[in-house]
Design a protein around this motif. Structure first.
Motif, PDB file in Angstrom:
ATOM      1  N   UNK A 172     -27.391  16.899 -33.251  1.00 13.86           N
ATOM      2  CA  UNK A 172     -28.306  16.956 -32.188  1.00 13.86           C
ATOM      3  C   UNK A 172     -28.595  18.219 -32.054  1.00 13.86           C
ATOM      4  N   UNK A 173     -29.715  18.836 -31.603  1.00 15.01           N
ATOM      5  CA  UNK A 173     -30.371  20.335 -31.770  1.00 15.01           C
ATOM      6  C   UNK A 173     -29.415  21.308 -30.426  1.00 15.01           C
ATOM      7  N   UNK A 174     -30.046  22.152 -30.860  1.00 13.27           N
ATOM      8  CA  UNK A 174     -29.621  23.564 -30.103  1.00 13.27           C
ATOM      9  C   UNK A 174     -30.128  23.280 -28.534  1.00 13.27           C
ATOM     10  N   UNK A 175     -31.207  22.586 -29.093  1.00 16.77           N
ATOM     11  CA  UNK A 175     -32.385  22.589 -27.755  1.00 16.77           C
ATOM     12  C   UNK A 175     -31.712  21.564 -27.119  1.00 16.77           C
ATOM     13  N   UNK A 176     -31.755  20.371 -27.480  1.00 15.73           N
ATOM     14  CA  UNK A 176     -31.076  19.182 -26.838  1.00 15.73           C
ATOM     15  C   UNK A 176     -29.626  19.760 -25.883  1.00 15.73           C
ATOM     16  N   UNK A 223     -23.191  29.446 -18.251  1.00 13.55           N
ATOM     17  CA  UNK A 223     -22.884  28.406 -19.740  1.00 13.55           C
ATOM     18  C   UNK A 223     -21.883  30.391 -20.744  1.00 13.55           C
ATOM     19  N   UNK A 224     -21.282  29.772 -21.105  1.00 10.35           N
ATOM     20  CA  UNK A 224     -20.481  30.514 -22.261  1.00 10.35           C
ATOM     21  C   UNK A 224     -20.311  30.095 -23.400  1.00 10.35           C
ATOM     22  N   UNK A 225     -21.225  30.442 -25.029  1.00  6.06           N
ATOM     23  CA  UNK A 225     -21.126  29.492 -25.783  1.00  6.06           C
ATOM     24  C   UNK A 225     -20.927  31.125 -26.826  1.00  6.06           C
ATOM     25  N   UNK A 226     -19.919  30.117 -27.663  1.00  6.64           N
ATOM     26  CA  UNK A 226     -19.753  31.205 -29.338  1.00  6.64           C
ATOM     27  C   UNK A 226     -20.333  29.990 -30.098  1.00  6.64           C
ATOM     28  N   UNK A 227     -21.174  30.488 -31.114  1.00  8.44           N
ATOM     29  CA  UNK A 227     -21.601  29.763 -32.220  1.00  8.44           C
ATOM     30  C   UNK A 227     -21.738  30.516 -33.630  1.00  8.44           C
ATOM     31  N   UNK A 255     -19.575  25.580 -17.598  1.00  4.88           N
ATOM     32  CA  UNK A 255     -19.614  25.218 -19.197  1.00  4.88           C
ATOM     33  C   UNK A 255     -19.190  25.939 -20.420  1.00  4.88           C
ATOM     34  N   UNK A 256     -17.864  26.149 -20.954  1.00  6.19           N
ATOM     35  CA  UNK A 256     -17.601  26.319 -22.350  1.00  6.19           C
ATOM     36  C   UNK A 256     -17.931  26.391 -23.721  1.00  6.19           C
ATOM     37  N   UNK A 257     -18.927  26.885 -23.795  1.00  2.00           N
ATOM     38  CA  UNK A 257     -19.140  26.130 -24.780  1.00  2.00           C
ATOM     39  C   UNK A 257     -18.910  26.919 -25.953  1.00  2.00           C
ATOM     40  N   UNK A 258     -17.495  26.633 -26.838  1.00  2.00           N
ATOM     41  CA  UNK A 258     -17.054  27.563 -28.269  1.00  2.00           C
ATOM     42  C   UNK A 258     -16.939  25.857 -29.588  1.00  2.00           C
ATOM     43  N   UNK A 259     -17.982  26.202 -30.231  1.00  2.00           N
ATOM     44  CA  UNK A 259     -18.724  26.154 -31.443  1.00  2.00           C
ATOM     45  C   UNK A 259     -17.557  26.853 -33.062  1.00  2.00           C
ATOM     46  N   UNK A 260     -16.917  27.827 -32.178  1.00  2.00           N
ATOM     47  CA  UNK A 260     -15.714  28.694 -33.784  1.00  2.00           C
ATOM     48  C   UNK A 260     -14.538  28.607 -32.410  1.00  2.00           C
ATOM     49  N   UNK A 261     -13.962  28.444 -33.978  1.00  2.00           N
ATOM     50  CA  UNK A 261     -12.271  29.250 -33.224  1.00  2.00           C
ATOM     51  C   UNK A 261     -12.231  30.414 -32.270  1.00  2.00           C
ATOM     52  N   UNK A 297     -15.394  22.225 -29.842  1.00  2.00           N
ATOM     53  CA  UNK A 297     -15.148  21.650 -31.718  1.00  2.00           C
ATOM     54  C   UNK A 297     -17.295  21.337 -32.059  1.00  2.00           C
ATOM     55  N   UNK A 298     -17.127  21.313 -32.784  1.00  2.00           N
ATOM     56  CA  UNK A 298     -18.193  21.075 -33.234  1.00  2.00           C
ATOM     57  C   UNK A 298     -18.374  19.712 -33.442  1.00  2.00           C
ATOM     58  N   UNK A 299     -17.118  19.205 -33.917  1.00  2.00           N
ATOM     59  CA  UNK A 299     -16.885  18.153 -35.037  1.00  2.00           C
ATOM     60  C   UNK A 299     -16.821  16.596 -33.643  1.00  2.00           C
ATOM     61  N   UNK A 300     -16.281  17.403 -32.426  1.00  2.00           N
ATOM     62  CA  UNK A 300     -16.165  16.295 -30.967  1.00  2.00           C
ATOM     63  C   UNK A 300     -17.334  16.781 -30.165  1.00  2.00           C
ATOM     64  N   UNK A 301     -18.760  17.016 -30.748  1.00  2.00           N
ATOM     65  CA  UNK A 301     -19.947  17.553 -29.681  1.00  2.00           C
ATOM     66  C   UNK A 301     -20.720  16.681 -30.389  1.00  2.00           C
ATOM     67  N   UNK A 302     -21.697  16.692 -30.082  1.00  2.03           N
ATOM     68  CA  UNK A 302     -22.590  15.365 -30.540  1.00  2.03           C
ATOM     69  C   UNK A 302     -23.649  17.010 -32.170  1.00  2.03           C
ATOM     70  N   UNK A 303     -22.886  17.519 -31.772  1.00  2.00           N
ATOM     71  CA  UNK A 303     -24.027  18.802 -33.029  1.00  2.00           C
ATOM     72  C   UNK A 303     -23.338  17.537 -33.578  1.00  2.00           C
TER      73      UNK A 303
END
Ligand code: NCD
Length: 344
Positions: free
Chosen positions: A88-92, A104-108, A48-54, A78-84
């Protein structure tokens, strides 16, 4: 440290021997990254490659690293295209995505967010940058590159490094400072505007471990007598308003003329990228593009090896890579950049 099943959130988790082990695993990844052969050791696994920043290279190299081990990649970019964006909370999000993924790799953009996310995740989470705080995989690939560039086989003791630019908001230099502090007698020259100095607690940590730290806003003096100069971009996205970032853009630049005049011959030139090539910034000039000591694209190549190693270790297959090998049947260009010049 125990890699298998662990989150990789901060350089503070690492001891020197963990770094040495990781680098050994990264070395073994080279033939796969070069497409000399392929491995299917992670066939069936999902990143799961989650990138909420460029991001360009961190996101793509995490993805490629996973693919090169035979795994599959699912991306949210993108934060805009995700349920965040729906509140939605980070927990959910963590409960959901960790149900779909093996790692999971994640940027925020928020410091501490990846750690918060990891607490709710059922699978290992790798911090791909949490706001201005940390970027551990970048620091690991930076040190791996420094060692290859300088021909250092063991610990990086006595290294002399200048870090230049926005040291306050730059997560890469925070993590790299902490990583180098695991070694002995490192000489740090921290070159930045007074307002953008390295956070005091990090400087304190480096000094308390016996390292020499010189802080200056004089670029020319700071470039003198280093093994490596590590440039950074003004992190404009961390400023409350752009006009404040404008004040600092272009204050510290390295180009061919400045390099030749102030740097020791053979000083390695590094930058985590992206470099800001707009004329008002241009902290690392294109006139150094052909310079043999410019290591920036060898850094990006090495990023694939380090990220492959992180996945192999967190998923517990580092010793099995070579048991799942197949030949490469397609045309393979030489893709990695030339090895560094011999500086020893
Ligand atoms: C860095 C980052 O995102 O912190 N980029 C990267 O991951 N290589 C540096 C930057 O954006 O300036």
């Amino acid at each position: 440290m125990q890699f298998t099943g662990s989150h990789i959130l901060s350089i503070s988790q690492f001891e020197q021997r963990d770094v040495e082990y990781l680098f050994k695993v990264a070395d073994a990844m080279e033939p796969y990254a070069q497409r000399e052969k392929r491995t299917r050791v992670l066939d069936g696994a999902i990143l799961g490659n989650l990138f909420f920043e460029p991001s360009t290279r961190t996101r793509v190299s995490f993805g490629c690293a996973f693919n090169l081990l035979g795994g599959h990649v699912r991306e949210t970019t993108d934060i805009k295209t995700s349920s965040i964006s729906k509140g939605e909370s980070l927990y959910d999000t963590a409960r959901v995505i960790s149900g779909y993924s093996d790692v999971i790799a994640m940027r925020h953009p928020v410091a501490g967010s990846v750690e918060e996310f990891s607490r709710a995740s059922r699978v290992p989470v790798i911090n791909a940058g949490d706001g201005p705080s940390e970027h551990p995989s970048q620091a690991l690939l930076d040190l791996y590159t420094i060692r290859k560039e300088l021909g250092i086989k063991g610990p990086a003791d006595k290294l002399r490094i200048a870090m230049v630019g926005d040291l306050k908001h730059g997560r890469t230099v925070h993590s790299l400072g902490k990583l180098l502090s695991l070694y002995r007698n490192i000489h740090f020259t921290l070159v930045s505007p007074r307002e953008l100095r390295m956070p005091a607690e990090i400087v304190e940590e480096l000094r308390s471990k016996g390292h020499e730290v010189l802080e200056t806003d004089n670029m020319e003096a700071g470039l003198h007598n280093n093994d490596t100069v590590y440039l950074t971009r003004i992190q404009e996205e961390r400023f409350a308003n752009q006009s404040e970032a404008d004040i600092y853009r272009g204050r510290f630049r390295l180009n061919q003329a400045i390099y030749t005049q102030y740097c020791k011959p053979n000083t390695v030139i590094m930058h985590p990228l992206p470099r800001d090539s707009r004329s008002e910034a241009n902290e690392l000039d294109n006139d150094l593009n052909q310079h043999p000591n410019l290591a920036i694209f060898r850094q990006t190549d090495n990023g694939v090896l380090i990220r492959m190693a992180l996945f192999a270790l967190t998923l517990g297959v580092a010793d099995e890579i070579h048991n799942h090998v197949e030949p490469v049947s397609w045309f393979t260009a030489k893709r990695f950049h030339n090895p560094p010049p011999n500086r020893t």
